[in-house]
Scaffold this motif. Sequence first.
Motif, PDB file in Angstrom:
ATOM      1  N   ILE A   1       0.844  -1.199   0.000  1.00  0.00           N
ATOM      2  CA  ILE A   1       0.000   0.000   0.000  1.00  0.00           C
ATOM      3  C   ILE A   1       0.878   1.246   0.000  1.00  0.00           C
ATOM      4  CG2 ILE A   1      -1.679   1.322   1.350  1.00  0.00           C
ATOM      5  CD1 ILE A   1      -2.687  -1.464   2.393  1.00  0.00           C
ATOM      6  N   LEU A   2       1.877   1.269   0.869  1.00  0.00           N
ATOM      7  CA  LEU A   2       2.775   2.424   0.948  1.00  0.00           C
ATOM      8  C   LEU A   2       3.579   2.591  -0.337  1.00  0.00           C
ATOM      9  CD1 LEU A   2       4.002   1.967   4.619  1.00  0.00           C
ATOM     10  CD2 LEU A   2       2.301   3.606   3.767  1.00  0.00           C
ATOM     11  N   GLN A   3       3.986   1.471  -0.924  1.00  0.00           N
ATOM     12  CA  GLN A   3       4.737   1.536  -2.182  1.00  0.00           C
ATOM     13  C   GLN A   3       3.860   2.116  -3.294  1.00  0.00           C
ATOM     14  OE1 GLN A   3       8.103   0.764  -2.552  1.00  0.00           O
ATOM     15  NE2 GLN A   3       7.805   1.790  -4.495  1.00  0.00           N
ATOM     16  N   LYS A  43       0.181  13.119  -2.796  1.00  0.00           N
ATOM     17  CA  LYS A  43       0.576  14.436  -2.286  1.00  0.00           C
ATOM     18  C   LYS A  43       0.084  14.729  -0.873  1.00  0.00           C
ATOM     19  CE  LYS A  43       2.591  15.717  -6.069  1.00  0.00           C
ATOM     20  NZ  LYS A  43       3.987  15.459  -6.168  1.00  0.00           N
ATOM     21  N   ASN A  44      -0.960  14.067  -0.436  1.00  0.00           N
ATOM     22  CA  ASN A  44      -1.528  14.348   0.885  1.00  0.00           C
ATOM     23  C   ASN A  44      -0.757  13.617   1.987  1.00  0.00           C
ATOM     24  OD1 ASN A  44      -3.656  16.060   0.001  1.00  0.00           O
ATOM     25  ND2 ASN A  44      -4.650  14.243  -0.835  1.00  0.00           N
ATOM     26  N   PRO A  45      -0.936  14.041   3.230  1.00  0.00           N
ATOM     27  CA  PRO A  45      -0.202  13.395   4.332  1.00  0.00           C
ATOM     28  C   PRO A  45      -0.573  11.923   4.479  1.00  0.00           C
ATOM     29  CG  PRO A  45      -1.520  15.246   5.138  1.00  0.00           C
ATOM     30  CD  PRO A  45      -1.793  15.107   3.687  1.00  0.00           C
ATOM     31  N   VAL A  46       0.428  11.124   4.822  1.00  0.00           N
ATOM     32  CA  VAL A  46       0.232   9.701   5.083  1.00  0.00           C
ATOM     33  C   VAL A  46       0.731   9.408   6.494  1.00  0.00           C
ATOM     34  CG1 VAL A  46       0.825   7.347   4.390  1.00  0.00           C
ATOM     35  CG2 VAL A  46       0.535   9.112   2.640  1.00  0.00           C
ATOM     36  N   TYR A  47      -0.123   8.788   7.291  1.00  0.00           N
ATOM     37  CA  TYR A  47       0.220   8.413   8.656  1.00  0.00           C
ATOM     38  C   TYR A  47       0.097   6.912   8.804  1.00  0.00           C
ATOM     39  CZ  TYR A  47       0.005  13.263  10.218  1.00  0.00           C
ATOM     40  OH  TYR A  47       0.235  14.601  10.391  1.00  0.00           O
ATOM     41  N   LEU A  48       1.055   6.328   9.476  1.00  0.00           N
ATOM     42  CA  LEU A  48       1.011   4.905   9.788  1.00  0.00           C
ATOM     43  C   LEU A  48       0.988   4.765  11.300  1.00  0.00           C
ATOM     44  CD1 LEU A  48       1.255   1.862   9.031  1.00  0.00           C
ATOM     45  CD2 LEU A  48       3.717   2.155   9.176  1.00  0.00           C
ATOM     46  N   PHE A  49      -0.116   4.250  11.827  1.00  0.00           N
ATOM     47  CA  PHE A  49      -0.227   3.937  13.242  1.00  0.00           C
ATOM     48  C   PHE A  49       0.109   2.460  13.373  1.00  0.00           C
ATOM     49  CE2 PHE A  49      -2.710   7.700  12.731  1.00  0.00           C
ATOM     50  CZ  PHE A  49      -2.599   8.390  13.929  1.00  0.00           C
ATOM     51  N   TYR A  50       1.251   2.188  13.956  1.00  0.00           N
ATOM     52  CA  TYR A  50       1.804   0.838  14.007  1.00  0.00           C
ATOM     53  C   TYR A  50       1.733   0.337  15.433  1.00  0.00           C
ATOM     54  CZ  TYR A  50       5.600  -2.671  13.679  1.00  0.00           C
ATOM     55  OH  TYR A  50       6.364  -3.808  13.736  1.00  0.00           O
ATOM     56  N   LEU A  51       0.835  -0.613  15.687  1.00  0.00           N
ATOM     57  CA  LEU A  51       0.666  -1.183  17.016  1.00  0.00           C
ATOM     58  C   LEU A  51       1.759  -2.208  17.252  1.00  0.00           C
ATOM     59  CD1 LEU A  51      -1.329  -1.217  19.465  1.00  0.00           C
ATOM     60  CD2 LEU A  51      -2.154  -3.345  18.473  1.00  0.00           C
ATOM     61  N   LYS A  52       2.602  -1.934  18.219  1.00  0.00           N
ATOM     62  CA  LYS A  52       3.773  -2.770  18.489  1.00  0.00           C
ATOM     63  C   LYS A  52       3.811  -3.080  19.972  1.00  0.00           C
ATOM     64  CE  LYS A  52       8.759  -2.110  18.289  1.00  0.00           C
ATOM     65  NZ  LYS A  52       9.222  -3.387  17.915  1.00  0.00           N
ATOM     66  N   SER A  53       4.071  -4.324  20.301  1.00  0.00           N
ATOM     67  CA  SER A  53       4.161  -4.667  21.715  1.00  0.00           C
ATOM     68  C   SER A  53       5.424  -4.071  22.313  1.00  0.00           C
ATOM     69  CB  SER A  53       4.134  -6.182  21.901  1.00  0.00           C
ATOM     70  OG  SER A  53       5.264  -6.765  21.308  1.00  0.00           O
ATOM     71  N   HIS A  80      13.015   3.609   3.558  1.00  0.00           N
ATOM     72  CA  HIS A  80      12.404   3.588   2.225  1.00  0.00           C
ATOM     73  C   HIS A  80      11.163   4.478   2.135  1.00  0.00           C
ATOM     74  CE1 HIS A  80      11.917   1.991  -1.771  1.00  0.00           C
ATOM     75  NE2 HIS A  80      10.677   1.632  -1.506  1.00  0.00           N
ATOM     76  N   PHE A  81      10.403   4.557   3.225  1.00  0.00           N
ATOM     77  CA  PHE A  81       9.179   5.353   3.245  1.00  0.00           C
ATOM     78  C   PHE A  81       9.339   6.513   4.224  1.00  0.00           C
ATOM     79  CE2 PHE A  81       7.844   0.959   2.287  1.00  0.00           C
ATOM     80  CZ  PHE A  81       7.347   1.161   1.012  1.00  0.00           C
ATOM     81  N   ASN A  82      10.414   7.253   4.067  1.00  0.00           N
ATOM     82  CA  ASN A  82      10.738   8.293   5.038  1.00  0.00           C
ATOM     83  C   ASN A  82       9.823   9.506   4.975  1.00  0.00           C
ATOM     84  OD1 ASN A  82      11.692   9.261   2.660  1.00  0.00           O
ATOM     85  ND2 ASN A  82      13.779   9.631   3.348  1.00  0.00           N
ATOM     86  N   THR A  83       8.934   9.590   4.012  1.00  0.00           N
ATOM     87  CA  THR A  83       8.027  10.734   3.923  1.00  0.00           C
ATOM     88  C   THR A  83       6.732  10.508   4.696  1.00  0.00           C
ATOM     89  OG1 THR A  83       7.060   9.884   1.887  1.00  0.00           O
ATOM     90  CG2 THR A  83       8.892  11.447   1.666  1.00  0.00           C
ATOM     91  N   ILE A  84       6.546   9.315   5.250  1.00  0.00           N
ATOM     92  CA  ILE A  84       5.330   9.086   6.020  1.00  0.00           C
ATOM     93  C   ILE A  84       5.601   9.300   7.497  1.00  0.00           C
ATOM     94  CG2 ILE A  84       4.421   7.434   4.342  1.00  0.00           C
ATOM     95  CD1 ILE A  84       5.032   5.249   6.396  1.00  0.00           C
ATOM     96  N   ASN A  85       4.558   9.596   8.215  1.00  0.00           N
ATOM     97  CA  ASN A  85       4.644   9.792   9.655  1.00  0.00           C
ATOM     98  C   ASN A  85       4.322   8.469  10.329  1.00  0.00           C
ATOM     99  OD1 ASN A  85       4.848  12.812   9.534  1.00  0.00           O
ATOM    100  ND2 ASN A  85       2.906  12.502   8.476  1.00  0.00           N
ATOM    101  N   VAL A  86       5.292   7.895  11.036  1.00  0.00           N
ATOM    102  CA  VAL A  86       5.090   6.621  11.709  1.00  0.00           C
ATOM    103  C   VAL A  86       4.863   6.886  13.192  1.00  0.00           C
ATOM    104  CG1 VAL A  86       6.074   4.369  12.261  1.00  0.00           C
ATOM    105  CG2 VAL A  86       6.539   5.413  10.044  1.00  0.00           C
ATOM    106  N   ILE A  87       3.731   6.451  13.696  1.00  0.00           N
ATOM    107  CA  ILE A  87       3.407   6.591  15.100  1.00  0.00           C
ATOM    108  C   ILE A  87       3.400   5.196  15.697  1.00  0.00           C
ATOM    109  CG2 ILE A  87       1.664   7.292  16.771  1.00  0.00           C
ATOM    110  CD1 ILE A  87       1.535   8.850  13.404  1.00  0.00           C
ATOM    111  N   LEU A  88       4.364   4.913  16.579  1.00  0.00           N
ATOM    112  CA  LEU A  88       4.415   3.613  17.238  1.00  0.00           C
ATOM    113  C   LEU A  88       3.484   3.650  18.440  1.00  0.00           C
ATOM    114  CD1 LEU A  88       8.230   2.783  17.200  1.00  0.00           C
ATOM    115  CD2 LEU A  88       6.443   1.770  15.817  1.00  0.00           C
ATOM    116  N   CYS A  89       2.603   2.684  18.534  1.00  0.00           N
ATOM    117  CA  CYS A  89       1.645   2.604  19.626  1.00  0.00           C
ATOM    118  C   CYS A  89       2.029   1.432  20.506  1.00  0.00           C
ATOM    119  CB  CYS A  89       0.243   2.414  19.072  1.00  0.00           C
ATOM    120  SG  CYS A  89      -0.210   3.672  17.859  1.00  0.00           S
TER     121      CYS A  89
END
Length: 152
Positions: A53-55, A63-73, A88-97
Amino acid sequence: MFTDLHNPDLIERYEVLNNYKKNSSQSKCSTYNTNKGFALFIDEDHINKAFPILQELKNKRFKNPVYLFYLKSKNSLPTFQETLLRTHFNTINVILCDGLNSLTPLSIQTELFQLTDFQYCVIGQSFFVDKITNLFEGNHFIQSKDIHKDTY
């Protein structure tokens, strides 16, 4: 070519990169509105499903913002997938939960601010998908047509 095929780290890297195309079988999250941002919620066990999906978003120069909410133990170590996400996907905002309880309507709105400006994709096991979609359905700013989910 790999010099040590018995190295688990190298095997994992090869499998992740080699499976980009294989995992991109039409996800329900692959259809998106180009006028809205994209928020992807995914659990730790299904992080590989995010890469196609990200690729695709990257290839189409979304062009719009992309956020990834990544649920991680909390106990798990950084994985190759996390490194790949950050490089590789450094333009997305990764939020570790840290856990499912850390995702609340307030925590999501704090990151995204304007909830109506996003479409949402939730990928994971059924209890994870149900919990996240229940958060969305309780919010009158988020339209049901903007919520896509894939249960594995």
